[in-house]
Structures are given as C-alpha cells and as structure tokens.
Design a protein around this motif. Structure first.
Motif, short mmCIF file in Angstrom:
data_model
loop_
_atom_site.label_atom_id
_atom_site.label_comp_id
_atom_site.label_asym_id
_atom_site.label_seq_id
_atom_site.Cartn_x
_atom_site.Cartn_y
_atom_site.Cartn_z
N LEU A 1 0.81 -1.22 0.00
CA LEU A 1 0.00 0.00 0.00
C LEU A 1 0.85 1.27 0.00
N GLU A 2 0.57 2.15 -0.94
CA GLU A 2 1.06 3.52 -0.86
C GLU A 2 0.41 4.14 0.36
N ALA A 3 1.13 5.01 1.08
CA ALA A 3 0.73 5.43 2.43
C ALA A 3 -0.71 5.91 2.52
N SER A 4 -1.18 6.69 1.54
CA SER A 4 -2.53 7.26 1.65
C SER A 4 -3.61 6.19 1.58
N ARG A 5 -3.30 5.03 0.96
CA ARG A 5 -4.29 3.96 0.85
C ARG A 5 -4.49 3.21 2.17
N MET A 6 -3.55 3.40 3.09
CA MET A 6 -3.70 2.73 4.38
C MET A 6 -4.95 3.19 5.12
N PHE A 7 -5.36 4.44 4.87
CA PHE A 7 -6.52 4.98 5.59
C PHE A 7 -7.81 4.25 5.23
N SER A 8 -7.85 3.60 4.09
CA SER A 8 -9.06 2.88 3.69
C SER A 8 -8.92 1.37 3.79
N ASP A 9 -7.83 0.91 4.40
CA ASP A 9 -7.63 -0.52 4.53
C ASP A 9 -8.56 -1.10 5.60
N PRO A 10 -9.39 -2.08 5.26
CA PRO A 10 -10.37 -2.62 6.22
C PRO A 10 -9.73 -3.21 7.47
N HIS A 11 -8.60 -3.89 7.29
CA HIS A 11 -7.97 -4.52 8.45
C HIS A 11 -7.47 -3.47 9.43
N LEU A 12 -6.81 -2.42 8.94
CA LEU A 12 -6.31 -1.37 9.82
C LEU A 12 -7.48 -0.65 10.51
N ARG A 13 -8.56 -0.46 9.78
CA ARG A 13 -9.74 0.17 10.38
C ARG A 13 -10.32 -0.71 11.49
N ALA A 14 -10.38 -2.00 11.23
CA ALA A 14 -10.94 -2.92 12.24
C ALA A 14 -10.09 -2.95 13.50
N ARG A 15 -8.78 -2.70 13.35
CA ARG A 15 -7.88 -2.74 14.50
C ARG A 15 -7.74 -1.37 15.17
N ASN A 16 -8.52 -0.39 14.72
CA ASN A 16 -8.46 0.96 15.30
C ASN A 16 -7.04 1.52 15.20
N PHE A 17 -6.42 1.28 14.04
CA PHE A 17 -5.03 1.67 13.83
C PHE A 17 -4.85 3.18 13.80
N PHE A 18 -5.85 3.88 13.29
CA PHE A 18 -5.78 5.34 13.22
C PHE A 18 -6.68 5.97 14.28
N ARG A 19 -6.20 7.08 14.85
CA ARG A 19 -6.98 7.80 15.84
C ARG A 19 -6.99 9.29 15.47
N LYS A 20 -8.12 9.95 15.72
CA LYS A 20 -8.20 11.38 15.46
C LYS A 20 -7.48 12.15 16.56
N GLN A 21 -6.85 13.22 16.14
CA GLN A 21 -6.09 14.03 17.09
C GLN A 21 -6.11 15.48 16.61
N THR A 22 -6.35 16.38 17.53
CA THR A 22 -6.33 17.81 17.21
C THR A 22 -5.00 18.40 17.63
N VAL A 23 -4.30 18.99 16.68
CA VAL A 23 -2.99 19.56 16.93
C VAL A 23 -3.08 21.07 16.79
N THR B 1 -7.59 19.06 13.03
CA THR B 1 -7.87 17.68 13.42
C THR B 1 -7.63 16.75 12.24
N HIS B 2 -6.81 15.75 12.48
CA HIS B 2 -6.49 14.76 11.44
C HIS B 2 -6.37 13.39 12.09
N GLU B 3 -6.23 12.37 11.26
CA GLU B 3 -6.01 11.02 11.75
C GLU B 3 -4.52 10.72 11.77
N TYR B 4 -4.09 10.04 12.82
CA TYR B 4 -2.69 9.68 12.99
C TYR B 4 -2.60 8.21 13.39
N VAL B 5 -1.43 7.64 13.15
CA VAL B 5 -1.19 6.27 13.60
C VAL B 5 -1.31 6.22 15.12
N GLY B 6 -2.09 5.29 15.61
CA GLY B 6 -2.37 5.21 17.03
C GLY B 6 -1.35 4.41 17.81
#
Length: 441
Positions: free
Chosen positions: A353-375, A380-385
């Motif tokens: 996966l090219e990095a931007s496609r990771m955000f739509s990967d079902p497995h990563l989504r199921a594992r709560n891999f990304f979390r929203k964070q306000t900087v 507010t964006h999603e970051y690796v959790g």
C-alpha cells in the motif's frame, strides 16, 4: 479502570530526532509521565522540524515527513506541528530551560531527584560538555536509570561519528543488502528503520531496568548502540559470514530462506510510479502445498503443472520464468481481489500500500489503527495510534503533541516548588518561553 502500566513513573526526555523520541513516546503511551526539557535558544535539527521557521521555498522540495505542514504553509509556530514532531510527541510534557547555565542545570538536577529515568540519544560527548554524566545524575538520585542510545556507542573507533538512521544502516551494511540485484545501492530509498528498532529496544530496556530496580533498589546505566541494535535487521547475513565466510548480496524482494516464488508483483494500476498510483501485491510461497494453491488460484495453467516445479529446488532453477508468468497473471487484476483469491487458496499475499491507501484498509480500520487528534495550529487529522490494545488499561492519545513550554508552570511551580517571584525571575533570564528565539531560522 486499572492504572496504566507505567503510571507513576517519571521520565526525563533529553532526546533528539527520531530514535529517542520514539522510545519515550512508547513509554508515555504506557502511562509514564514523560517530561522534555527544551532550550528556546538552541535549535535541535529534525526534532521539532528541519527549521524553526522553514522558508516556503524549502517546503516545495522537502520530504513529507519533514515539510508536510498543513496546506504546505509553516504558520506562526511551525515547531509545534512539524509532521515528524507530531508523530512522536503525543502524551508528553514540555518545559523550557537553558541547560548551558548553572541555574538551568540546577533545575535539571532538582527534576532528576524526583524522577525515575533519564533518556537521551544525543551525539557522543554532547551531555558531557554540559557536565551531565551518570555520576552527576546519581549524586542527585542514586536510584536513577540512565539510558543512552548513541549511533555507534560512546566508546570505540566510531564513537565520535555523527549519524542519522540512514548513515548507521549504511555503515552496518543494511543499505547494501536491502537493494535490488541490478541496482546501485545509492538508488535505495531512505527508510530509517534503525531508529524504530532502537526506540523499541530502548523502551524495553527501561521497563527491564524498572523491574530490576523494583527487585534490588538499584538504578543503572544502560547504553544501546543504535548500529549494533540495527544488526537485528540482517542477522541472516551476519550468521552466514560468521559461520560460513560467505558474503550475501542484494536479493530484492526474494525470500532470505531461499523459498520460491517470493516477490512483489504488479497489479492492475490506475497510474504509474511517477504519479504514485501504481499497484503491487506481495506473494510468498513457503511450502510445496502453497505452490499448489497458487497454481489453482491462477487457473491451473499448463506451464505451472510441470512436475519439475512441484519442489522448491525445481522452482528455484526457473525462478525468473515463474516470476514473469505470475506477473502476467497479477497485472490484470486488482490487488485486493488478488489478496482474497490467494488467501482463500492458502497462499500468503497482501497488497503493497502507498501510504494514503492505508486509511481505507479494512484490516487497519478494524484494528483501530488510526486515531483522530487535534494539533494546535494544524487542525484535526487522523494519525497512527498506539501500538497496543489492553482491555483493562486502554492506551489512547491522552494529550496532543506537546507545544513548546506548555508545562512550564507545572514543572517549575508544582514539581519544583518555585514561587511566582522565582518563576518570573527565570522568565526574565530567558529560561521560560513558548517560542524559539526570533534569530533562529
């Protein structure tokens, strides 16, 4: 809710760039109170960014991890939201102090006296020039755990060498081994994997030292040379040379254990590498049974039914031909479609996966891999959790990436007991700030 695993442990973060901050981030994620002293008069390159105030021209050519500011605009306080910094400084605290001065060093001494761990990965000699040694730390706190993570160790012929991850990986030989057979090593992309390995090992070392101190009451000095630690990435090459005197060479994406076929194959793509939307799939056949599954998935083509290919030795002899045939099959199919097809036939396979496609990967989504964070300053964006999921002590973003000097009052007044007058005196002397000096570029 149960206490966090490292709740009650205080860590002083004297780290720079990547390897050290990654380690202390892991400790902070586990509940340790990580406090970073920062000097508003000194810029540490690649820690809060390449520049304190990066010129717009730099951002046009900078890599995303160093120059990917929101909307490609630095903003008023870019040191608080450089991409590299944002990914490593969540769940931490920051206060400012000039450690080059006697009163600044005294502040650190008082903080050491009420802390458990001091962690640093500066170039050899940096802390010694400030008079910060293990002996000095032990005078303030004999139970202190001091972790040092230099590039090549604090002694030996390479001790004075400066290095980032890419340099130490090259010195160790990893850059040579992870390339392609027909490509010059200088064409390899920088990956900085040694930083992450050093960070993970360093965080583990801290926890082991805490366990040891719990049993014995003793602190300790720990030194982890990043280069030696990075050797874990190519142990097969080290063992091959040590035991058999044989030097390994680059094998691209083939299997280090000599199993065939193992490679990365083209999938149906909407574009090319130039537009970053070429698609690929990794396939790794580890057994003869998996080879049968691959042949079935490909529709049992005549060429693949050759009995000579039923064994790994037979496939090895015709590896180039097999790779070409598999590529003909994969090139016209979607990478996820291929993954599901091959896995249904018992064949290990996954899209690259090219990095931007990771955000739509079902497995990563199921594992709560990304979390929203306000900087602050970045929105507010999603970051690796966090890397762990514990049911009794959930690991979360307890605090956004820390802004410069955000916890000045907490450290000076609550932890060290400064009065309002003393606090203002330190501010007047230039210790306390929320911005870097205006003359720092």
């Amino acid at each position: 809710m149960s206490p966090k695993p490292l709740e009650g442990i205080r860590v002083i973060d004297l780290c720079v760039v990547w390897a050290g901050p990654f380690a202390t981030m892991l400790l902070a994620d586990l509940g340790a109170e990580v406090i970073k002293p920062e000097n508003p008069h000194v810029w540490q390159p690649m820690t809060r960014g390449a520049f304190a105030r990066p010129p717009q021209a730099y951002l046009m050519f900078a890599p995303a991890w160093g120059g990917g500011y929101p909307n490609n605009v630095p903003g008023e306080r870019p040191w608080n939201y450089c991409p590299t910094f944002v990914s490593l400084f969540r769940n931490k605290k920051s206060f400012t102090v000039d450690l080059r001065t006697p009163e600044g060093k005294e502040v650190l001494r008082r903080l050491v006296a009420i802390s458990d761990v001091v962690y640093e990965n500066n170039a050899t000699g940096t802390l010694e020039k400030l008079g910060i040694t293990y002996e000095w730390l032990r005078e303030a706190n004999e139970r202190i755990i001091f972790v040092r993570v230099p590039a090549y160790g604090n002694s030996g012929p390479y001790a004075e060498a400066r290095a980032l991850g890419i340099h130490l990986e090259a010195v160790m030989g990893h850059t040579l081994l992870r390339g392609y057979e027909d490509a010059d090593p200088s064409s390899n992309t920088a990956i900085y994997s040694g930083d992450y390995l050093a960070g993970a090992q360093g965080a583990f070392a801290v926890m082991a030292a805490l366990w040891h101190r719990e049993k014995t009451g003793e602190g300790q000095l720990i030194e982890i040379a990043q280069a030696e630690n990075a050797a874990a990435m190519f142990t097969q090459a080290i063992m091959e040379y040590s035991l058999n005197g044989r030097l390994l060479s680059p094998i691209g994406n083939r299997d280090i254990f000599g199993r065939y076929p193992c490679n990365v194959y083209p999938a149906k793509s909407p574009g090319t590498a130039e537009t970053a939307d070429d698609r690929w799939i990794a396939i790794s056949v580890e057994t003869d049974e998996q080879w049968k599954g691959l042949v079935e998935a490909m529709g049992n083509p005549d060429w693949a039914r050759d009995p000579a290919l039923a064994t790994n030795e037979g496939r090895k002899a015709r590896a180039a031909e097999i790779d070409q045939r598999i590529a003909e099959f994969t090139r016209e199919r979607d990478d996820y479609e291929l993954m599901h097809l091959l896995q249904q036939h018992g064949v290990p396979a996954a899209p690259v996966l090219e990095a931007s496609r990771m955000f739509s990967d079902p497995h990563l989504r199921a594992r709560n891999f990304f979390r929203k964070q306000t900087v602050e300053g970045a929105g507010t964006h999603e970051y690796v959790g966090p890397l762990w999921q514990f049911p009794a002590t959930p690991v979360e973003f307890y605090q956004p990436p820390v802004t410069l000097g955000e916890h000045n009052e907490y450290v000076y007044k609550e932890l060290l007991g400064f009065s309002d007058e003393q606090y203002e005196e330190f501010r007047a002397k230039g210790h306390i700030a929320t911005e870097f000096d205006p003359d720092i570029p």
